[in-house]
Design a protein around this motif. Structure first.
Motif, PDB file in Angstrom:
ATOM      1  N   GLY A  92       0.790  -1.227   0.000  1.00  0.00           N
ATOM      2  CA  GLY A  92       0.000   0.000   0.000  1.00  0.00           C
ATOM      3  C   GLY A  92       0.818   1.270   0.000  1.00  0.00           C
ATOM      4  O   GLY A  92       0.325   2.329  -0.427  1.00  0.00           O
ATOM      5  N   VAL A  93       2.073   1.192   0.474  1.00  0.00           N
ATOM      6  CA  VAL A  93       2.925   2.384   0.493  1.00  0.00           C
ATOM      7  C   VAL A  93       4.114   2.238  -0.456  1.00  0.00           C
ATOM      8  O   VAL A  93       5.087   2.988  -0.360  1.00  0.00           O
ATOM      9  CB  VAL A  93       3.417   2.695   1.923  1.00  0.00           C
ATOM     10  N   VAL A 106      12.039   2.504   0.203  1.00  0.00           N
ATOM     11  CA  VAL A 106      13.049   3.451  -0.249  1.00  0.00           C
ATOM     12  C   VAL A 106      13.134   4.643   0.696  1.00  0.00           C
ATOM     13  O   VAL A 106      14.212   5.185   0.933  1.00  0.00           O
ATOM     14  CB  VAL A 106      12.740   3.912  -1.686  1.00  0.00           C
ATOM     15  N   ARG A 107      12.019   5.059   1.262  1.00  0.00           N
ATOM     16  CA  ARG A 107      11.970   6.253   2.102  1.00  0.00           C
ATOM     17  C   ARG A 107      11.471   5.917   3.513  1.00  0.00           C
ATOM     18  O   ARG A 107      10.683   4.997   3.698  1.00  0.00           O
ATOM     19  CB  ARG A 107      11.064   7.312   1.469  1.00  0.00           C
ATOM     20  N   VAL A 148       8.136   0.490  18.241  1.00  0.00           N
ATOM     21  CA  VAL A 148       8.938   0.573  17.029  1.00  0.00           C
ATOM     22  C   VAL A 148      10.257   1.227  17.407  1.00  0.00           C
ATOM     23  O   VAL A 148      10.268   2.347  17.930  1.00  0.00           O
ATOM     24  CB  VAL A 148       8.234   1.407  15.934  1.00  0.00           C
ATOM     25  N   LEU A 149      11.375   0.535  17.180  1.00  0.00           N
ATOM     26  CA  LEU A 149      12.691   1.102  17.441  1.00  0.00           C
ATOM     27  C   LEU A 149      13.431   1.289  16.127  1.00  0.00           C
ATOM     28  O   LEU A 149      13.419   0.396  15.268  1.00  0.00           O
ATOM     29  CB  LEU A 149      13.512   0.173  18.346  1.00  0.00           C
ATOM     30  N   ALA A 172       5.137   4.140   8.302  1.00  0.00           N
ATOM     31  CA  ALA A 172       3.705   3.898   8.089  1.00  0.00           C
ATOM     32  C   ALA A 172       3.409   2.400   8.169  1.00  0.00           C
ATOM     33  O   ALA A 172       2.395   1.990   8.761  1.00  0.00           O
ATOM     34  CB  ALA A 172       3.272   4.450   6.734  1.00  0.00           C
ATOM     35  N   ILE A 173       4.289   1.579   7.590  1.00  0.00           N
ATOM     36  CA  ILE A 173       4.111   0.129   7.662  1.00  0.00           C
ATOM     37  C   ILE A 173       4.192  -0.337   9.112  1.00  0.00           C
ATOM     38  O   ILE A 173       3.344  -1.102   9.590  1.00  0.00           O
ATOM     39  CB  ILE A 173       5.175  -0.574   6.815  1.00  0.00           C
TER      40      ILE A 173
END
Length: 379
Positions: free
Chosen positions: A254-255, A272-273, A333-334, A279-280
């Motif tokens: 989706g992203v 890539v970004r 999330v780290l 977001a994932i």
């Protein structure tokens, strides 16, 4: 009996395929009649019975496309290549060396092995063999998945209902008919994935020539998966794995990211970004928090040049992402300093990452500074 004549009951009995005195004689005769209706010859039935695959004889014949099997020397002649090249290619796609004189191939395979010769000229034999192993693993996984789907969703039900062998044989044929469509499906998927991969790489920064792309690498896994595996029954465990794979596939695609692979209760993905990677990660964590079966999900993100080979990624950056995932708490999330720095410099609308302290990671001599997304405000 002439070659064109349909075998009689007496022919079937003489071939050892039918015993009119057996308790299941009626069902057996119905099965044999069905297989003959599907185009099987008496020799086909005898050969299938010898290896315990009589019920699937018609489906097996359909796989062969009615072709006469050939040995490696005849296949080499048809393909216009050396038999040694076929043997090497056969090993590289995941099959053992055949015994002398074995007739394992079909004439339609000739074009494929001729293509191996062209590929070896273009890329070199070693590089082609490496790529062929990727193809072989992919084909083996698709074949395994197709068979498992039939066994668990169709065969188990038919066996549980004690359906007659002829009905099972019909199901085998229906399944093989569906399998016949897979090469076309794969071609469509491959062409579109090829286009998407090229566009993604057009936006990728490289170092060391074109050998080291710079990716955001993400590892995510379920918290308490060992306990979960003992608590859930096999069917529920399979359902959870399928749910995780579905959510991961949809979220990553989706992203514009890439789901590199699933690893049991975890996944490896690249983008890539940095905003896409975050977001994932955020979406996956949110999914796990909303699933009552789970204790949570954790994610590690790192950024830098990776070793990029055969559709997989390797190297210190990948290892770092995996170690950060292990160090994270459930729902956390780290990210590493390189990821955080790139995120600060990126043109994005998301909030800045905040320090989460230094952690000791297995395989890393020094403490690693970590960062995490800020808590989501409660409105």
């Amino acid at each position: 009996m002439s070659d064109a004549a349909r075998p009689t009951e007496a022919d079937l009995e003489a071939a050892g395929l039918y015993d009119p005195e057996a308790p299941d004689a009626g069902e057996r005769l119905d099965l044999l009649a069905h297989l003959l209706d599907q185009g099987c010859s008496l020799d086909d039935l005898v050969a299938a019975e010898a290896v315990g695959r009589l019920t699937s004889a018609a489906a097996d014949a359909r796989v062969r496309g009615g072709q006469r099997p050939v040995d490696i020397d005849e296949l080499a002649r048809l393909a216009g290549v050396e038999a040694t090249l076929i043997a090497q290619a056969w090993r590289s796609i995941g099959f053992p060396d055949p015994p002398p004189g074995a007739r394992l191939w079909w004439p339609s395979d000739a074009d494929t092995f001729a293509a191996f010769a062209l590929g070896a000229e273009l890329f070199g034999p070693d590089r082609l063999a490496q790529f062929s192993r990727v193809l072989g693993r992919a084909a083996a996984q698709v074949a395994e998945a197709a068979i498992a789907m039939f066994v668990t969703d169709v065969q188990v039900r038919l066996e549980g209902d004690r359906r007659p062998p002829g009905e099972m044989a019909s199901a085998f044929m229906d399944a093989q008919g569906a399998a016949d469509t897979l090469p076309g499906v794969f071609e469509t998927a491959f062409r579109h994935h090829l286009e998407v991969a090229q566009r993604r790489l057009d936006a990728t920064d490289f170092s060391a020539g074109r050998h080291r792309p710079t990716f955001c690498v993400g590892f995510a896994d379920l918290v308490g998966s060992t306990e979960l595996a003992h608590r859930l029954d096999p069917k529920s465990t399979a359902r959870l794995a399928a749910d995780l794979e579905q959510v991961a596939t949809d979220t990553v695609a989706g992203v514009g990211g890439r789901l590199v692979k699933t690893i049991g209760d975890g996944i490896l993905f690249t983008t890539v970004r940095t905003p896409s990677a975050l977001a994932i990660a955020t979406e996956l964590v949110g999914w796990a928090q909303g699933d009552e079966r789970l204790q949570g999900l954790r994610v590690g993100l790192a950024m830098g040049p990776v070793v990029w080979q055969d559709g997989d990624v390797h190297g210190p950056v990948v290892n770092l992402a995996a170690r950060l995932c292990t160090a994270a708490d459930g729902g956390q999330v780290l990210v590493d300093p390189a990821f955080a720095a790139a995120h600060r410099e990126a043109d994005h609308r998301g909030a800045e990452l905040v320090p989460a302290g230094e952690v000791a990671l297995r395989g890393f001599a020094d403490l690693v500074a970590t960062f995490t997304p800020p808590p989501t405000p409660i409105h």
